[in-house]
Design a protein around this motif. Structure first.
Motif, short mmCIF file in Angstrom:
data_model
loop_
_atom_site.label_atom_id
_atom_site.label_comp_id
_atom_site.label_asym_id
_atom_site.label_seq_id
_atom_site.Cartn_x
_atom_site.Cartn_y
_atom_site.Cartn_z
N UNK A 159 15.07 -7.85 29.32
CA UNK A 159 16.09 -7.57 28.31
C UNK A 159 16.67 -8.84 27.71
N UNK A 160 16.77 -9.90 28.53
CA UNK A 160 17.25 -11.19 28.03
C UNK A 160 16.12 -11.98 27.37
N UNK A 161 14.91 -11.88 27.95
CA UNK A 161 13.75 -12.60 27.42
C UNK A 161 13.47 -12.23 25.96
N UNK A 162 13.57 -10.95 25.64
CA UNK A 162 13.22 -10.51 24.30
C UNK A 162 14.18 -11.11 23.27
N UNK A 163 15.46 -11.27 23.64
CA UNK A 163 16.41 -11.92 22.73
C UNK A 163 16.11 -13.40 22.58
N UNK A 164 15.79 -14.06 23.69
CA UNK A 164 15.42 -15.47 23.62
C UNK A 164 14.20 -15.66 22.72
N UNK A 165 13.21 -14.79 22.86
CA UNK A 165 12.01 -14.87 22.04
C UNK A 165 12.34 -14.76 20.55
N UNK A 166 13.14 -13.77 20.19
CA UNK A 166 13.47 -13.56 18.77
C UNK A 166 14.32 -14.69 18.21
N UNK A 167 15.26 -15.19 19.00
CA UNK A 167 16.13 -16.27 18.51
C UNK A 167 15.37 -17.58 18.34
N UNK A 168 14.54 -17.91 19.31
CA UNK A 168 13.76 -19.14 19.19
C UNK A 168 12.71 -19.03 18.11
N UNK A 218 3.21 -17.22 14.48
CA UNK A 218 3.97 -16.21 15.23
C UNK A 218 3.21 -15.74 16.46
N UNK A 219 1.92 -15.48 16.30
CA UNK A 219 1.12 -14.99 17.43
C UNK A 219 1.04 -16.04 18.53
N UNK A 220 0.88 -17.31 18.14
CA UNK A 220 0.85 -18.38 19.14
C UNK A 220 2.19 -18.53 19.85
N UNK A 221 3.29 -18.43 19.08
CA UNK A 221 4.62 -18.55 19.68
C UNK A 221 4.89 -17.39 20.64
N UNK A 222 4.52 -16.18 20.24
CA UNK A 222 4.68 -14.99 21.09
C UNK A 222 3.87 -15.13 22.38
N UNK A 223 2.65 -15.63 22.25
CA UNK A 223 1.79 -15.81 23.42
C UNK A 223 2.37 -16.84 24.37
N UNK A 224 2.90 -17.95 23.83
CA UNK A 224 3.52 -18.96 24.68
C UNK A 224 4.74 -18.43 25.43
N UNK A 225 5.54 -17.61 24.73
CA UNK A 225 6.71 -17.02 25.39
C UNK A 225 6.30 -16.02 26.47
N UNK A 226 5.14 -15.38 26.29
CA UNK A 226 4.67 -14.43 27.30
C UNK A 226 4.32 -15.11 28.62
N UNK A 227 4.06 -16.41 28.58
CA UNK A 227 3.73 -17.12 29.82
C UNK A 227 4.89 -17.01 30.81
N UNK A 242 -0.16 -6.15 17.33
CA UNK A 242 0.66 -6.99 18.20
C UNK A 242 2.08 -6.43 18.40
N UNK A 243 2.66 -5.85 17.36
CA UNK A 243 4.02 -5.31 17.49
C UNK A 243 4.01 -4.05 18.35
N UNK A 244 2.96 -3.23 18.24
CA UNK A 244 2.84 -2.08 19.14
C UNK A 244 2.72 -2.56 20.58
N UNK A 245 1.93 -3.61 20.79
CA UNK A 245 1.82 -4.19 22.13
C UNK A 245 3.18 -4.73 22.59
N UNK A 246 3.90 -5.39 21.69
CA UNK A 246 5.25 -5.90 21.99
C UNK A 246 6.15 -4.75 22.45
N UNK A 271 -0.81 -8.63 28.56
CA UNK A 271 -0.61 -8.97 27.15
C UNK A 271 -0.93 -10.43 26.89
N UNK A 272 -0.57 -11.32 27.83
CA UNK A 272 -0.87 -12.74 27.68
C UNK A 272 -2.37 -12.99 27.63
N UNK A 273 -3.11 -12.38 28.57
CA UNK A 273 -4.57 -12.54 28.58
C UNK A 273 -5.17 -12.01 27.30
N UNK A 274 -4.71 -10.82 26.88
CA UNK A 274 -5.22 -10.21 25.64
C UNK A 274 -4.95 -11.11 24.43
N UNK A 275 -3.73 -11.68 24.36
CA UNK A 275 -3.36 -12.48 23.19
C UNK A 275 -4.09 -13.81 23.13
#
Length: 886
Positions: A360-369, A275-284, A645-649, A666-670
């Motif tokens: 607003x759209x990115x966060x939905x794409x992140x959760x769905x993927x 999950x952390x790796x996927x979240x970090x990749x989406x942050x790019x 991570x969720x607080x950061x999210x 957040x990307x650099x931190x993650x």
């Protein structure tokens, strides 16, 4: 499951045996093999290690207490042996008071409990072909070398059954159960074996023995040192490989070997890093768009007409603003906000609006993927049916199951810890406690607000007296800035202190609730802790974004808070910059504090421990003793990693309209966080007991809730905190006739039109400033960006028509923006299924082949059995009809 546990485990409890009937562990000396993972015979693998301090050498307790502790430990170890486990004790090499009890689970015990725990094990190698992705050539550049960490072989699996032992893919009994599975089974037994009976109540479980100090530690072993491979040729040295190919800083741009992590640490840790790796990749993607919007603001700031008017000595230099507090505050010139207005042009631009919509759209794409990726991992890691088949009841829940109720479905009696009325009372009490502590957090936020209101008066009176000689400092060190920065620092300190308190409170409330399974326990605790943290971290940001400076009245009639303090106004540069400052201090301070707690402290403790051990002895130290001197992982495991991570999210999504660089930070931190967490697990902590996990638990709905709230908060930040809507209304409506005097749409004159006029003679005695007036002027400008009729108008100091146009535009903007984003998100959620067709096909194919395989094997057994019976019948018939002469 409870019936199965009763059949397998409860008889082993029995009554506490007499002293002479106690079974004791075998004793063996250390054989000077530091990397050995086996008993002294070199055959039996060490599946778990228990550590205690020899009671005869303790001097800190009474003799009777030491005798009781020894008795409980001896009974516990005897019952472990009664359950089939094999124990071997060895005295410490470095400290003669420490005794290490090594635990081995024989084949029969592993088979018995694998069936009780419904553990899925291999039936046969998978024949499903995996199709390579079109981007495989690209991802291969970032993958771990397959020659170093070989891909895991895939199998069809099924819950283990002893009676169908021949159906399973057993090539070697010693490797059929891998070390992670062996440790899980042994920990299951350790958590349920009795050590005492008091008042007909059985006391059991390694956790209670650890809490009371009877044992000092209990842990599975790492398989090697992280610095070098094991000297044992049979050891795979997986820990060394994980450090070299995953945790080492040189791998910061490499993909994680998730299957290998899952194999060594279990599914629970594996899915966290997935999950952390996927979240970090989406942050790019979010970081690239955020940087683009930030650069757009930087490039267009010089064309910001309203900022130019503020800095223009002929426009902003001639505008005198009214004092922002009673008596001690002075009149001030609008040009003092020149620097902050330039900064505001960067963040309060059209690019910010685009970025807020995008996020607003990115966060939905992140959760769905992520749902799709999670479904793939569930299939690959055999956790699709985990909750229904495999999860066990918590020992603490079992111990309280003293009441008998009738199950409405099965019409059979079952044991529960409390009645429906008792459960209702517990839930009522816990809910009340949660609300009480949340209100306490809100009270602390109110305390910070009172601090802001009171200290602003002090800074207003003292700063101007002490920095008169340096005009450059006065531009930056304004009373508002000093108040904001100090309040943010105090808020951060209060947040950190409250975190420590609320952690213990949340655990106490959840323990009182008595959840049935570990998943229920963690989900309940997660919900409580996030509620506390949400209010704790975000309340000050919500205050600055939506309440500060919104209800201040006007100079002749200010609004007072608590009847004493004049309500707080925004910084001259606007509340948007102050919100950015608050976010930077909290997020930055939180990251530094967490890294100190999570990385630096364990490293220092281990460094001191190694230094002391080296000073005491130069002897060879066994693997179990090396691991003992590492730090324990803690009862909550990865809970704090998820929470961080969720607080950061939340910060990245809820307030991103005020700071488009948040995803980049957040990307650099993650990227660092992944390697720091990996380094910490592989080098500084004992090996965790591998645990199953189907998904990320309650964090998924929490992030979905944040995603919904983020759309509203960003729309409201743009509407009410930024100055974008008033500027657009002025540009399209009030810069041209009938309201304006310009011939074409323009931003010229915006500043002058938004700062309404106040007559200084209308000041009340309670708020009239002590400071001298600028020349012979009789008016000052009201609160920054206030829209009121001037003195002398028939509706003086009331909101003008421009104000109501702006309010209508703000409300319309919020409704349109959130409805558009919600509609797009609905379409995205509908178009992207939670489980891909490819994964669905794999699951169906595996179920079909598994059932077919088991059915065919059963048919073979039946045919074989029926064949023997048929032969006997035929022989019997032959003997019956054989002639008498024969």
């Amino acid at each position: 499951l409870v019936l199965e546990l009763n059949q397998v485990i409860i008889p082993a409890y029995g009554t506490v045996p007499d002293q002479q009937n106690l079974h004791t562990p075998e004793w063996a000396d250390f054989d000077d093999k530091p990397d050995s993972l086996f008993f002294s015979d070199g055959q039996r693998r060490i599946d778990f290690v228990l550590v205690y301090e020899d009671e005869s050498k303790k001097m800190t307790h009474k003799r009777s207490d030491r005798r009781k502790q020894r008795r409980k430990r001896q009974v516990y170890e005897s019952n472990l042996i009664n359950n089939g486990l094999q124990l071997e004790a060895t005295r410490s090499v470095l400290d003669e008071k420490l005794i290490f009890v090594k635990v081995h689970a024989p084949w029969e015990v592993l088979c018995t409990y694998a069936e009780v725990m419904h553990i899925k094990l291999p039936l046969q190698p998978s024949d499903l072909k995996t199709r390579d992705s079109a981007f495989n050539w690209f991802s291969r550049l970032f993958r771990v070398d397959e020659n170093i960490i070989k891909p895991e072989q895939e199998f069809f699996t099924a819950p283990f059954q002893k009676e169908h032992l021949s159906n399973f893919y057993i090539q070697d009994k010693d490797t059929f159960f891998n070390p992670a599975t062996r440790s899980r089974i042994v920990h299951f037994i350790l958590s349920r074996v009795e050590y005492a009976t008091k008042n007909n109540v059985k006391k059991f479980g390694i956790n209670k023995l650890l809490d009371t100090g009877i044992y000092k530690a209990a842990f599975p072993l790492h398989d090697s040192s992280f610095r070098h491979p094991s000297t044992d040729p049979d050891c795979p040295s997986e820990r060394y490989l994980l450090y070299r190919e995953w945790a080492h800083p040189k791998n910061i741009f490499k993909l994680q070997p998730l299957d290998f992590i899952r194999k060594y640490y279990g599914e629970k840790i594996g899915i966290y890093f997935a999950w952390l790796g996927f979240y970090t990749n989406m942050l790019i993607v979010a970081a690239v768009v955020g940087v683009g919007c930030f650069l757009y603001g930087c490039l267009t700031k010089d064309n910001c007409t309203w900022s130019q008017e503020v800095c223009d000595p002929n426009i902003g230099g001639n505008i005198i603003m009214c004092p922002q507090c009673d008596k001690v505050c002075t009149y001030w010139n609008l040009t003092i906000t020149c620097e902050s207005s330039k900064k505001l042009c960067i963040f309060d631009s059209f690019g910010t609006l685009v970025f807020a919509v995008f996020m607003g759209i990115w966060v939905t794409l992140f959760l769905e993927f992520w749902k799709r990726r999670q479904a793939e991992l569930e299939y690959e890691w055999d956790t699709v049916e985990y909750l229904e088949q495999e999860e066990q009841v918590r020992p603490e829940y079992e111990a309280r199951c003293t009441r008998v109720v009738m199950n409405e479905i099965t019409q059979q009696e079952e044991h529960v810890p409390y009645t429906a009325c008792g459960k209702c009372l517990r839930m009522t009490f816990c809910t009340s406690a949660i609300f009480f502590w949340i209100l306490l957090i809100i009270a602390s936020v109110i305390g910070i607000i009172v601090y802001r209101l009171s200290v602003f008066l002090v800074f207003s009176a003292t700063l101007s007296q002490h920095i008169n000689g340096t005009e450059a400092i006065r531009k930056y060190l304004t009373p508002q800035t000093a108040t904001s920065v100090t309040a943010s620092l105090i808020s951060f300190i209060v947040i950190m202190v409250l975190n420590i308190i609320y952690e213990k409170v949340a655990i106490l409330i959840t323990d009182f609730e008595l959840p049935r399974t570990q998943t229920d326990y963690e989900n309940s605790l997660t919900t409580k802790m996030f509620l506390f943290q949400f209010v704790n971290y975000y309340s000050s940001c919500f205050y600055i974004a939506f309440f500060k400076g919104k209800f201040v009245g006007h100079p002749g009639n200010p609004v007072y808070w608590l009847g004493k303090y004049r309500n707080e106004e925004c910084d001259p540069g606007g509340c948007l910059l102050e919100l950015t400052t608050q976010l930077a201090i909290i997020v930055g301070g939180k990251a530094i504090w967490n890294n100190i707690q999570e990385v630096l402290l364990p490293w220092v403790k281990n460094l001191i421990g190694r230094y002391c051990a080296a000073a005491r002895s130069e002897k060879v130290v066994p693997r179990w003793e090396q691991d003992y001197h590492l730090q324990p992982i803690g009862k909550l495991g990865l809970f704090y990693e998820y929470l961080e991570m969720v607080i950061q999210f939340g910060f990245v999504t809820l307030f991103v309209a005020s700071f488009p660089l948040a995803p980049l930070l957040a990307l650099i931190n993650n990227m660092l966080e992944i390697r720091l967490d990996a380094w910490k697990l592989t080098t500084q902590f004992r090996r965790m007991v591998p645990q199953k996990a189907q998904d990320i638990g309650a964090w998924q709905p929490i992030m979905q809730g944040i995603a919904i709230l983020a759309v509203v908060t960003n729309a409201m930040i743009i509407a009410f905190t930024s100055d974008m809507i008033p500027r657009l209304v002025y540009y399209w409506s009030f810069s041209v006739p009938p309201y304006g005097s310009h011939s074409s749409h323009t931003m010229k004159g915006y500043i002058n039109s938004t700062l309404s006029v106040f007559n200084i003679s209308d000041f009340k005695n309670a708020s009239k400033p002590f400071s001298p007036w600028f020349g012979n002027r009789t008016t000052c400008r009201q609160v920054y960006r206030d829209l009121r009729y001037p003195a002398g108008h028939q509706h003086q100091y009331e909101h003008n028509i421009y104000y109501w146009h702006v309010i209508a535009a703000k409300l319309a903007f919020i409704i349109v923006m959130e409805h558009v984003i919600y509609f797009v998100n609905f379409i995205i959620s509908y178009v992207i299924p939670d489980v891909s067709e490819k994964t669905k096909s794999k699951v169906k194919r595996e179920k079909y082949l598994t059932q077919k395989l088991l059915h065919e094997n059963d048919l073979k057994v039946v045919k074989k059995t029926m064949g023997k019976i048929a032969n006997k019948i035929i022989k019997g018939v032959d003997s019956t009809f054989r002639p008498k002469a024969e």
